[in-house]
Design an enzyme around this catalytic site. Structure first.
Site, PDB file in Angstrom:
ATOM      1  N   GLU A   1      -6.817   5.090   7.600  1.00 61.53           N
ATOM      2  CA  GLU A   1      -6.559   6.508   7.293  1.00 61.53           C
ATOM      3  C   GLU A   1      -7.756   7.140   6.601  1.00 61.53           C
ATOM      4  OE1 GLU A   1      -2.804   5.893   5.326  1.00 61.53           O
ATOM      5  OE2 GLU A   1      -1.945   5.311   7.250  1.00 61.53           O
TER       6      GLU A   1
ATOM      7  N   GLY B   1       2.496   2.287  10.720  1.00 61.50           N
ATOM      8  CA  GLY B   1       3.498   3.333  10.542  1.00 61.50           C
ATOM      9  C   GLY B   1       4.213   3.708  11.829  1.00 61.50           C
TER      10      GLY B   1
ATOM     11  N   ASN C   1       0.876  -1.170   0.000  1.00 59.95           N
ATOM     12  CA  ASN C   1       0.000   0.000   0.000  1.00 59.95           C
ATOM     13  C   ASN C   1       0.914   1.222   0.000  1.00 59.95           C
ATOM     14  OD1 ASN C   1      -1.797   2.072   0.532  1.00 59.95           O
ATOM     15  ND2 ASN C   1      -2.224   1.450   2.645  1.00 59.95           N
ATOM     16  N   TRP C   2       1.076   1.801  -1.179  1.00 63.54           N
ATOM     17  CA  TRP C   2       2.031   2.915  -1.305  1.00 63.54           C
ATOM     18  C   TRP C   2       1.514   4.209  -0.682  1.00 63.54           C
ATOM     19  CZ3 TRP C   2       4.294   2.698  -7.005  1.00 63.54           C
ATOM     20  CH2 TRP C   2       5.175   1.622  -7.090  1.00 63.54           C
ATOM     21  N   LYS C   3       0.206   4.258  -0.357  1.00 64.55           N
ATOM     22  CA  LYS C   3      -0.391   5.506   0.163  1.00 64.55           C
ATOM     23  C   LYS C   3      -0.093   6.651  -0.814  1.00 64.55           C
ATOM     24  CE  LYS C   3      -0.108   3.470   4.675  1.00 64.55           C
ATOM     25  NZ  LYS C   3      -0.027   3.611   6.116  1.00 64.55           N
TER      26      LYS C   3
ATOM     27  N   GLU D   1      -5.697  -4.620  10.565  1.00 62.91           N
ATOM     28  CA  GLU D   1      -4.654  -3.625  10.790  1.00 62.91           C
ATOM     29  C   GLU D   1      -4.938  -2.839  12.069  1.00 62.91           C
ATOM     30  OE1 GLU D   1      -2.557  -2.591   6.831  1.00 62.91           O
ATOM     31  OE2 GLU D   1      -4.225  -1.224   7.078  1.00 62.91           O
TER      32      GLU D   1
ATOM     33  N   SER E   1       3.300  -2.178  10.289  1.00 60.15           N
ATOM     34  CA  SER E   1       4.758  -2.301  10.469  1.00 60.15           C
ATOM     35  C   SER E   1       5.304  -3.687  10.110  1.00 60.15           C
ATOM     36  CB  SER E   1       5.151  -1.897  11.894  1.00 60.15           C
ATOM     37  OG  SER E   1       4.768  -0.549  12.139  1.00 60.15           O
TER      38      SER E   1
ATOM     39  N   HIS F   1      -9.541   1.648   4.542  1.00 62.87           N
ATOM     40  CA  HIS F   1      -8.278   1.787   5.285  1.00 62.87           C
ATOM     41  C   HIS F   1      -8.491   2.739   6.458  1.00 62.87           C
ATOM     42  CE1 HIS F   1      -4.175   2.890   6.310  1.00 62.87           C
ATOM     43  NE2 HIS F   1      -3.824   1.745   5.768  1.00 62.87           N
TER      44      HIS F   1
ATOM     45  N   GLY G   1       2.674  -1.022   4.251  1.00 64.14           N
ATOM     46  CA  GLY G   1       2.855   0.383   3.894  1.00 64.14           C
ATOM     47  C   GLY G   1       4.322   0.700   3.680  1.00 64.14           C
ATOM     48  N   GLY G   2       4.968   1.245   4.714  1.00 60.69           N
ATOM     49  CA  GLY G   2       6.356   1.709   4.624  1.00 60.69           C
ATOM     50  C   GLY G   2       7.306   0.766   3.888  1.00 60.69           C
TER      51      GLY G   2
HETATM   52  P1  PGA Z   1       2.760   0.267   7.629  1.00 63.90           P
HETATM   53  O1  PGA Z   1       1.308   0.556   6.981  1.00 63.90           O
HETATM   54  O2  PGA Z   1       3.239  -1.035   7.038  1.00 63.90           O
HETATM   55  O3  PGA Z   1       3.607   1.426   7.188  1.00 63.90           O
HETATM   56  O4  PGA Z   1       2.588   0.183   9.101  1.00 63.90           O
HETATM   57  C1  PGA Z   1       0.377  -0.463   6.789  1.00 63.90           C
HETATM   58  C2  PGA Z   1      -0.901   0.089   6.197  1.00 63.90           C
HETATM   59  O5  PGA Z   1      -1.290   1.209   6.568  1.00 63.90           O
HETATM   60  O6  PGA Z   1      -1.556  -0.572   5.359  1.00 63.90           O
END
Ligand code: PGA
Length: 250
Positions: free
Chosen positions: A96, A172, A9-11, A166, A212, A94, A233-234
């Site tokens: 966010e 993050g 998930n590149w956001k 999640e 994470s 998600h 994500g990251g």
């Molecule tokens: P993260 O993000 O791996 O950076 O914790 C995961 C996500 O939000 O899908």
């Protein structure tokens, strides 16, 4: 045996040239994996990603969609539009988006239905906040989010849904849930699906963990009984990290 689905998930990261470069470098590194590889990229990168990943084992996803097919919804993109450029997956709900953009269980459910109507595979995110966890509400939160997201789907659709568990406190932050805790939560989600749709269907649903995930913890998470991959994500922003997670079993 359920397949592992490893989704990035590149956001809101990466421009088209960076997208093409990333995928070009990833292709040879993951070409022999038996795991499903998905990259969920910003709308503006989708077309470039799809062209670059054509005829490879990399699938491309979006990070959101609107539930209507078309109309006066300035700035929105529909499932029909995503399908028209050969997008395969779409992340829905998600945290966010729930937190900053007013996504609710009701809009999540509408989007999941619209994703299926348009031939897209939804990756539905559920998860509790730190406060909810501290109050001991995590089970109630994730089972209710799961139930409401799947409301009104037929059996065929339910078994094709991907759920991403999640916990918000792990996204993050560098804090990962322990593999035991993450697996337990995934089991609770599967048990909820079993209660409504039966064991056959529940055993087929892919349930990912997200929060994470990195090369150092992926293997331990993926070797548990109920975690069927990850939403990352990251660590999905660097080819070397993402590739190592995909190849955790090599
Ligand atoms: P993260 O993000 O791996 O950076 O914790 C995961 C996500 O939000 O899908």
């Amino acid at each position: 045996m359920r397949k592992k689905v490893i989704a990035g998930n590149w956001k809101m990261n990466k421009l088209p040239n960076e997208t093409i470069d990333f995928i070009d470098r990833l292709i040879p590194k993951i070409k022999d994996t038996e795991n499903e590889v998905v990259l969920c990229v910003p709308y503006t990168d989708l077309f470039y990603a799809i062209l670059t990943a054509q005829n490879t084992n990399i699938k491309i996803g979006a990070q959101n969609m609107h539930f209507e097919e078309k109309g006066a919804y300035t700035g929105e993109v529909s499932g029909q539009m995503l399908k028209a450029i050969n997008v395969d997956y779409v992340i829905i709900g998600h945290s966010e988006r729930r937190q900053y953009f007013g996504e609710t269980d009701e809009t999540v459910n509408k989007k999941v239905k619209s994703a299926f109507a348009n031939g897209l595979k939804p990756i539905v995110c559920v998860g509790e906040s730190l406060e909810q966890r501290e109050n001991g509400e995590e089970k109630e939160i994730v089972t209710s989010q799961t139930r409401l997201a799947l409301n009104g789907l037929n059996n065929e659709q339910v078994q094709n849904v991907i759920i991403a568990y999640e916990p918000i406190w792990a996204i993050g932050t560098g804090k990962t849930a322990t593999s035991e805790d993450a697996n337990n939560m995934c089991k609770i989600i599967r048990a909820e699906i079993e209660k409504i749709y039966g064991q056959n269907i529940a055993q087929r649903v892919i349930i990912q963990y997200g929060g994470s995930v990195k090369p150092q913890n992926a293997k331990e998470l993926f070797e548990t009984s109920d975690i069927d991959g990850a939403l990352i994500g990251g660590a999905s922003l660097k080819v070397e990290d993402f590739e190592q997670i995909v190849n955790y079993n090599k």
